[in-house]
Design a protein around this motif. Structure first.
Motif, mmCIF file in Angstrom:
data_model
loop_
_atom_site.group_PDB
_atom_site.id
_atom_site.type_symbol
_atom_site.label_atom_id
_atom_site.label_comp_id
_atom_site.label_asym_id
_atom_site.label_seq_id
_atom_site.Cartn_x
_atom_site.Cartn_y
_atom_site.Cartn_z
ATOM 1 N N VAL A 238 -96.696 102.681 5.221
ATOM 2 C CA VAL A 238 -97.937 102.809 4.680
ATOM 3 C C VAL A 238 -98.934 102.013 5.670
ATOM 4 C CG1 VAL A 238 -99.520 102.347 2.677
ATOM 5 C CG2 VAL A 238 -97.147 103.279 2.367
ATOM 6 N N ALA A 239 -98.524 100.930 5.995
ATOM 7 C CA ALA A 239 -99.366 100.170 6.967
ATOM 8 C C ALA A 239 -99.687 100.852 8.081
ATOM 9 C CB ALA A 239 -98.705 98.680 7.189
ATOM 10 N N ARG A 240 -98.603 101.476 8.730
ATOM 11 C CA ARG A 240 -98.853 102.263 9.785
ATOM 12 C C ARG A 240 -99.762 103.479 9.871
ATOM 13 N NH1 ARG A 240 -95.667 102.311 14.151
ATOM 14 N NH2 ARG A 240 -95.379 100.110 13.265
ATOM 15 N N VAL A 241 -99.740 104.042 8.487
ATOM 16 C CA VAL A 241 -100.469 105.380 7.982
ATOM 17 C C VAL A 241 -101.768 104.716 7.947
ATOM 18 C CG1 VAL A 241 -100.737 107.134 6.776
ATOM 19 C CG2 VAL A 241 -98.572 106.506 7.046
ATOM 20 N N LYS A 242 -101.895 103.706 7.491
ATOM 21 C CA LYS A 242 -103.261 103.231 7.223
ATOM 22 C C LYS A 242 -103.880 102.698 8.653
ATOM 23 C CE LYS A 242 -106.059 99.797 4.934
ATOM 24 N NZ LYS A 242 -106.023 98.310 4.231
ATOM 25 N N THR A 243 -103.223 102.070 9.621
ATOM 26 C CA THR A 243 -103.644 101.693 10.978
ATOM 27 C C THR A 243 -104.282 103.163 11.585
ATOM 28 O OG1 THR A 243 -102.299 99.905 10.677
ATOM 29 C CG2 THR A 243 -102.858 100.741 13.014
ATOM 30 N N LEU A 244 -103.264 104.094 11.459
ATOM 31 C CA LEU A 244 -103.637 105.461 12.118
ATOM 32 C C LEU A 244 -105.009 105.897 11.715
ATOM 33 C CD1 LEU A 244 -100.042 106.858 12.300
ATOM 34 C CD2 LEU A 244 -101.370 106.110 14.354
ATOM 35 N N ALA A 245 -104.761 105.779 10.301
ATOM 36 C CA ALA A 245 -106.192 106.419 9.706
ATOM 37 C C ALA A 245 -107.449 105.532 10.079
ATOM 38 C CB ALA A 245 -106.078 106.339 8.039
#
Lengths: 555, 555
Positions: A238-245
């Motif tokens: 989720v952290a990565r998805v947030k970073t990407l977003a």
């Protein structure tokens, strides 16, 4: 001593990376009260388990002792830790404990299998503890690549055991709790009998990097891209998805999440409060209306899985969206060993579409969720256990982890699946060897990995399949001729006749020559027909097939 | 212009790494005289080609024009360049030209297939050339990971084409000719129309390292090791084998070569003079008498191949030799993508034996045989061709190589297998799309990759196989009951009865209900039985199997 003991018994995860399932027990020998830590799955592959849907740990030992099982604790929501709860719950029946996010995911799985959500109980983080039988168990937050990962503090009348869970040392993890040295020192204070510890990255020499380090790199990439950008990572990261977003958002792009798992994870994160903010997302329909240079997709399928969004985009279209020349596809992930072929396949498909593929070979766009060698050593120092039991690794990882512990003068014990370790004395000992293995979920059925079913499939795939049918009447006379069907074998053989014709001719001859002793005896007849069929196929095409013989006797 | 043209047509190797086969032609359209450069194989895998023994290029196009084929030139003796000569020689029949070491290996292959060694002709290095039809072809020594690798200078009436072959830029290659910039400048002087160039390492950013750099590292490792040392590398990497042997020699260890390919390559090297010195080796029998700390084995199987020496040592014993706790196993190699599972398997088996496994993750014990990105650029600069045609790469490598050429203002053409390029004009153009593909060697038979044979095998492996037999008498009455056999499917289904019983019951019911129209029509009856068998299996175990239906009618 009362004769009571602490035992540790991995049923999965020790000697492999996958299907974690670790039993702890306390009590008199063979009367220990038990808890299970994690109940995960591992994934099949064409080499060893073709056609299998999912691989579960073989929990026969535990099932036979389910009256002694107090509870199941899930450290975090990765599939290799929680994936089997729905499939195996019925056989264990104990309550499942987890923190909110993990519990949410576990309940979705239980619901898929028709179980009540109440079987999963939400626990707050340490210092809250759960008392089950002789155990007091607490969830200590630890950084990893999914929200609310926890190490477990397992207190017994004979002392404290710490189960690290999957972890890394990350003080800026973007989402979730930073690694908290003070907290772990507090945990260590009363003394730690044993540390059961993640071994995944024991061969990685350098200290691990923080999740926070990838954001700026990704943002730069997204800003510099001219066309659409599509990025993939594990949905549960989720952290990565947030970073990407957020990188997309700052670069002025609209964000669209593609793939069911991706949406499910973000929804779970928001619902359980682990994610307090996330940029606005658009639907796939809306996305098709947005100029591609203003758009970023975040999609499932970082391992090249055939049905995931990434693979479908690579083959053409997904949810009405296609990729084009000048677009960029980013793997913000690493390829798990064994998945290379699938990942390379979609890379080449994107290349054919004119899409620029960026992966993590530069080291800029991904960081691991597991502790590297120096971080494992730091965990050892922080907890200062009497003994280190490496887990979550193949044999080579566990062995190296034991060596690593030894270098610092610590006792390490290499315990693989099925080795029951008695932790009570000053030196841990092997109490027992328990039979363990793998259970295959095949369609809706569970079969043992060694039942022979999958072995037969592999044989058919390697050798092809010949089916021989003969019909005999009441007088043991052949009705018609032997009949052959072949599947997965070349049509034409060396003699330039059809393989089936060659087989039928040789089988006819064999029956013609066979005496009554053979003809009247099913076993002998079958064995003879099989031998001839194999030999003829060998002569004709140079390989020995699997042969099924069907003898019908008309009574 | 006379209307003559130069054509380039890859039949294998362009869009993949493997089974190289490149056609060049010169003449009037459809009357070009042809040469073939390389004729290699690629290796099957369980995912896509289970049971297949070897994969060959589909040379149908060339076979149909064999009267126009002047010669076959082999650049070097790697299997993906020379491996198919024995299998496909009969279909082409043209003389094969190669330098001494390559010719030696090619002759061994021809001999395996019963062809005369005279079909392979030995050529000396540039400036010697071979004149065949309108072509003058010279072998220019170039460094790679096997002795006597060559780039080809292909002169035509319309100018010079250079085919790089596999190469790296290595001025200290340990065995064989160093990369010679002066020589390549000489080749470039008359002007180069097209450079057909190795793309393998186009994604590797840093300049390549020399073969000479690994010797000192390996020697240090061998000196520091306490037990036996076993090292693996590609048998054909004679320089590496020599480096390993000399390191052992200097460390005072006896050397034993294990694996047929390993011995064959060293013998070929000595026989053809590419290797003038090699430390004394001992036989496996002698090796068992030598204290293990004084012994080094050099073995086949760097890719984890199941039958190679390394895998057999990992499983237990090979040639009377076993490994023990405290021994060291060195992979002086890299794992080719797709082979990870096999390599990891043997690493874990060694770990179980207490053997320390060292691989190239440190970067010390292996260097690649292919030019990295800056070295590819240097080759472009040296030859200064009008056009660059990337080869020896998957689509993504070829595409990146075209981009790399473009960055320096050069014209790059992305030509994959089957694209015939006309190189005559100022700008290369696509002359034609030719159907290409793969031929599977299956046992002793050649089958087309798309013939359906392997597809059926994969289906049986994924879905299992149900065989239904029914016997009908002269009056279209069922004799007995329908009979089922299953292979690769769970025995028990959901209803807790045997799957076979459930199938036979449902099939009986179907026949009982079927009207005369169905019973008397083989196609209809078969279709109905298949549908029922699939549906019942789906109900019972949740998957739809492959079904073979055998209908026997007693006339």
């Amino acid at each position: 001593m009362s004769g009571e003991r602490i035992i540790y018994l991995p049923l999965g995860g020790a000697g492999e990376i996958g299907m974690n399932a670790y039993v702890y027990g306390y009590g008199k020998p063979d009367e220990e009260r038990l808890i299970l830590v994690d109940l995960g799955v591992t994934f099949p592959d064409m080499d060893g388990s073709p056609g299998v849907d999912l691989i579960l740990p073989d929990i026969t030992w535990l099932k036979e002792r389910r009256d002694r099982l107090e509870a199941i604790f899930i450290t975090h929501a990765h599939e290799d830790h929680v994936g089997a709860v729905g499939y195996l719950y019925e056989e264990l029946g104990a309550p499942i404990y987890a923190r909110a996010f993990t519990a949410h995911i576990a309940r979705l799985k239980m619901d898929d299998h028709g179980y009540s959500p109440e079987s999963v109980r939400t626990v707050s983080a340490w210092p809250e503890t759960v008392e089950v039988g002789p155990f007091k168990v607490g969830f200590v937050p630890i950084s990893h690549s999914i929200p609310e990962s926890s190490g477990l503090v397992i207190d017994t009348p004979q002392g404290r055991v710490v189960h690290s869970g999957d972890f890394k040392i990350d003080v800026t993890p973007v989402v979730g709790e930073p690694f908290d040295r003070d907290l772990w020192e507090e945990v260590a204070k009363p003394g730690v009998k044993a540390l059961v510890c993640d071994s995944t990255n024991v061969f990685s020499e350098h200290a691990g990097r923080s999740e926070a380090s990838v954001g700026p790199e990704i943002e730069k990439l997204v800003r510099d891209a001219s066309g659409m950008v599509v990025a993939t990572t594990f949905a549960s990261n989720v952290a990565r998805v947030k970073t990407l977003a957020e990188a997309a958002d700052r670069a002025g792009r609209s964000i669209c999440l593609l793939g069911r798992a991706m949406r499910r994870m973000i929804e779970a994160s928001i619902k359980t409060g682990v994610l307090d903010s996330f940029p606005t997302v658009v639907s796939p329909e809306e996305a098709t209306q947005i100029p591609r240079e203003n758009l970023m997709l975040i999609v499932t399928g970082s391992q090249g899985e055939r049905r995931a969004a990434s693979a479908q985009l690579a083959r053409g279209k997904y949810n009405g969206i296609t990729m084009k020349e000048g677009d960029t596809f980013l793997f913000s992930s690493k390829t798990i060993p064994g998945n290379e072929r699938g990942v390379i396949r979609i890379m080449n498909q994107f290349s054919e579409q004119g899409v620029d593929v960026v992966d993590d070979s530069s080291g800029h766009y991904h960081v691991s969720g597991h502790a590297n060698r120096p971080d494992i050593q730091e965990m050892h120092r922080l907890l200062n256990p009497q003994v280190v039991l490496p887990m979550h690794g193949e044999h080579r990882h566990l062995r190296e982890h034991v060596k690593l512990a030894g270098m610092a003068g610590r006792t390490g014990v290499l315990a693989v699946n099925g080795m029951m370790i008695d932790l009570s004395g000053n030196e841990p000992t092997v109490a027992e060897y328990v039979e363990t293995g793998r259970t295959y979920l095949d369609g809706t059925t569970k079969i043992g990995a060694l039942d022979g079913v999958v072995r037969d499939r592999i044989r058919m795939a390697l050798n092809g399949h010949v089916i021989v049918t003969v019909i005999l009447d009441e007088d043991d006379e052949l009705l018609g001729e032997p009949w052959c069907e072949v599947m997965g074998l070349p049509e034409m053989g060396r003699s330039n006749a059809s393989l089936v014709d060659a087989l039928e001719e040789d089988l006819s001859q064999f029956i013609g020559r066979a005496g009554a002793k053979t003809i009247t005896d099913d076993d002998k007849l079958e064995e003879g027909l099989r031998r001839v069929a194999r030999q003829t196929t060998q002569n004709e095409i140079g390989k020995k097939p699997e042969v099924s013989v069907i003898i019908s006797r008309l009574a």
